[in-house]
Design a protein around this motif. Structure first.
Motif, short mmCIF file in Angstrom:
data_model
loop_
_atom_site.label_atom_id
_atom_site.label_comp_id
_atom_site.label_asym_id
_atom_site.label_seq_id
_atom_site.Cartn_x
_atom_site.Cartn_y
_atom_site.Cartn_z
N MET A 36 -9.99 -4.98 -30.96
CA MET A 36 -11.05 -4.04 -30.60
C MET A 36 -12.36 -4.46 -31.21
O MET A 36 -13.41 -4.45 -30.55
N LEU A 39 -13.59 -7.56 -29.38
CA LEU A 39 -14.12 -7.28 -28.03
C LEU A 39 -15.43 -6.50 -28.07
O LEU A 39 -16.42 -6.88 -27.45
N ALA A 40 -15.41 -5.39 -28.83
CA ALA A 40 -16.61 -4.54 -28.89
C ALA A 40 -17.76 -5.29 -29.54
O ALA A 40 -18.90 -5.27 -29.06
N SER A 43 -19.01 -8.03 -27.24
CA SER A 43 -19.77 -7.45 -26.14
C SER A 43 -21.14 -7.02 -26.60
O SER A 43 -22.17 -7.30 -25.94
N PHE A 95 -8.08 -6.15 -22.38
CA PHE A 95 -7.31 -5.97 -23.62
C PHE A 95 -6.04 -6.83 -23.60
O PHE A 95 -5.77 -7.58 -24.54
N LEU B 18 -11.19 1.86 -27.16
CA LEU B 18 -11.63 0.56 -26.65
C LEU B 18 -12.30 0.71 -25.28
O LEU B 18 -13.33 0.06 -25.00
N PHE B 25 -20.69 -0.94 -24.55
CA PHE B 25 -21.31 -2.21 -24.94
C PHE B 25 -21.21 -3.31 -23.89
O PHE B 25 -21.91 -4.32 -24.01
#
Lengths: 230, 261
Positions: A36, A39-40, A43, A95, B18, B25
């Motif tokens: 997480m 990815l976050a 991004s 994911f 998530l 984002f």
């Protein structure tokens, strides 16, 4: 060799770092958090400098291509307003795909290799399908869809709802776990060249599974929301 | 146990978080950027189309303007040519008129000069002839020309047959008379008296006679009364002399010309 011991060993659920009664932090949860964060964070980092102009960076182009492709895929399956479903469906794929790709890191255990995670994802689909269906067609219309083509089909429709959720969870888990397990067995037999090939194969099957999971979720949602369109 | 329910719940929550994180984002910023770019491209295309349309309109206007300008230029050139032609014509006409008037003035001046010269010549010839005649008369008969002239004039007055005398007598019978005698020379008192007497005899009048000298008579006497006149002068002789001389001269010139030929 006791297969159950392998499974228990290979599942991150049993490697517990912290526990307080019912609450615990095991390897699966911790790895998920790591993914997480990756990815976050990634991004946020990439989309921080997005340009609405004609000239864009390569990263932005890649992201835009991915998002556009996801939208196109969702639309092709039959969902009229793909932006509405993009967040959920794309996140499923992203994911799972990221969890698979990270298996190239030594010592990494994919969270999708745990039946708890795949079950959680399948449950989310199980809940999301009627939610999207009701949001799109209304509660009555959605419930009526269980009586189609005739009321005789009602029990089969209900069984189908549960069985496909179970199938989703077990399919993903089986594929992930089998990949990891085969790798572990082969490491014991032929420790050098062969496991690398199997690892590559595992990446491929993992990506295919991620795509299948995402596409199946899309198809279920499409089926649930199609009632009105028809 | 293959499924740990706490982990399932935790993973479910993790997954939902998530979803939210990626939506916040990743998807939203990217979709926003795509939409904005599409809007921008669409607006730029629209702007380009508008600009093209405007340019097309301007081109048409410009072409029209050019055509009008060309037409105007051609018309103005034609007009200017016409005006220049007219002006040239007018100027030529004016120059011709001026030339004509100058030529006429020149001719007139020449004629006047000729006339003046002629008159001067006649005057001088007259006075010369008169002087010669006077001297001849004085040498041969012992009388002056003036005396003889007065005699002749008195004789003419006493001759009522002449045309002039008849006219004069017919014109002022009974009317008050204002006789004026013009002479080219000065009359002596005797001569004046004689003329006065003659007038008295002929017209039976007692009126005072006025004597005045007049250069234009060359040599001669003239009586004028109430618009009628009787005169004697060498002018008639001179005129015939002039005529004769001219004829002689012309004849001589023609002879010399034919001789030259």
């Amino acid at each position: 060799m006791d297969v159950r011991r392998w499974i228990v060993h290979l599942s991150g659920d049993d490697i517990i770092f912290w526990q307080y009664g019912f609450l615990k932090i095991n390897q699966t949860i911790l790895t998920t958090w790591g993914l997480m964060l990756l990815l976050a964070g990634g991004s946020a980092l990439v989309t921080r400098k997005l340009s609405p102009g004609i000239h864009v960076s390569r990263w932005q182009s890649a992201l835009e291509i991915l998002v556009s492709m996801a939208l196109k895929q969702i639309e092709e399956v039959g969902l009229g307003n793909p932006k509405k479903y993009l967040s959920y469906l794309a996140t499923l794929f992203v994911f799972i795909a990221t969890a698979v790709v990270c298996t190239i890191i030594p010592g990494y255990e994919p969270p999708t290799g745990s039946l708890s995670t795949t079950a959680a994802l399948a449950i989310s689909v199980f809940v999301a399908v009627p939610l999207f269906g009701i949001a799109e067609t209304g509660l009555g219309e959605y419930l009526k869809s269980y009586l189609r083509p005739t009321f005789v089909m009602l029990p089969f429709n209900i069984i189908s709802e549960f069985s496909r959720t179970l199938a989703l969870a077990v399919r993903l888990f089986g594929n992930m776990m089998s990949g990891a397990m085969i790798l572990a067995i082969l490491l014991g037999i032929a420790p050098f060249f062969f496991p690398v090939l199997m690892s590559v194969l595992g990446l491929l099957t993992g990506m295919v599974q991620a795509y299948i999971f995402g596409m199946l979720a899309t198809v279920y949602i499409a089926a649930a929301t199609r009632t009105r369109e028809e | 146990m293959l499924i740990d329910w706490f982990t399932v719940i935790a993973q479910l929550v993790n997954f939902l978080v998530l979803v939210w994180l990626l939506k916040r984002f990743l998807y939203q910023p990217v979709l926003k950027a795509i939409d904005e770019r599409e809007k921008k491209i669409a607006s730029e295309l629209q702007h380009a189309a508008e600009v093209e349309k405007e340019a097309g309109k301007r081109l048409v206007q410009l072409e029209k303007k050019n055509e009008a300008f060309d037409n105007d230029r051609a018309r103005m050139l034609r007009q200017a040519e016409e005006e220049a032609g007219e002006r040239k014509h007018a100027m030529l006409e004016e120059a011709r008129k001026e030339y004509d008037s100058l030529r006429m003035r020149l001719q007139e001046t020449l004629q006047n000069e000729e006339k003046n010269l002629e008159e001067e010549v006649i005057g001088r010839i007259g006075s010369e002839v008169f002087a010669i005649a006077g001297r001849v008369l004085e040498d041969l008969a012992g009388v002056t020309l003036d005396e003889r002239m007065v005699d002749v004039f008195c004789e003419r007055l006493r001759h009522p047959d002449s045309e002039e005398m008849k006219e004069m007598q017919g014109a002022f019978s009974g009317k008050p008379l204002l006789p004026v005698v013009h002479t080219a020379f000065n009359l002596s008192p005797e001569q004046r008296e004689r003329i006065g007497r003659t007038l008295h005899d002929v017209f039976s009048i007692d009126a005072e006679v006025t004597f005045e000298s007049a250069d234009d008579l060359v040599d001669g006497i003239e009586l004028s009364m109430n618009g009628h006149s009787v005169s004697w002068s060498v002018r008639s002789y001179l005129a015939s002399l002039e005529k004769m001389t001219r004829e002689l001269l012309d004849g001589g010139e023609e002879t010399s010309r034919s001789g030259e030929r």
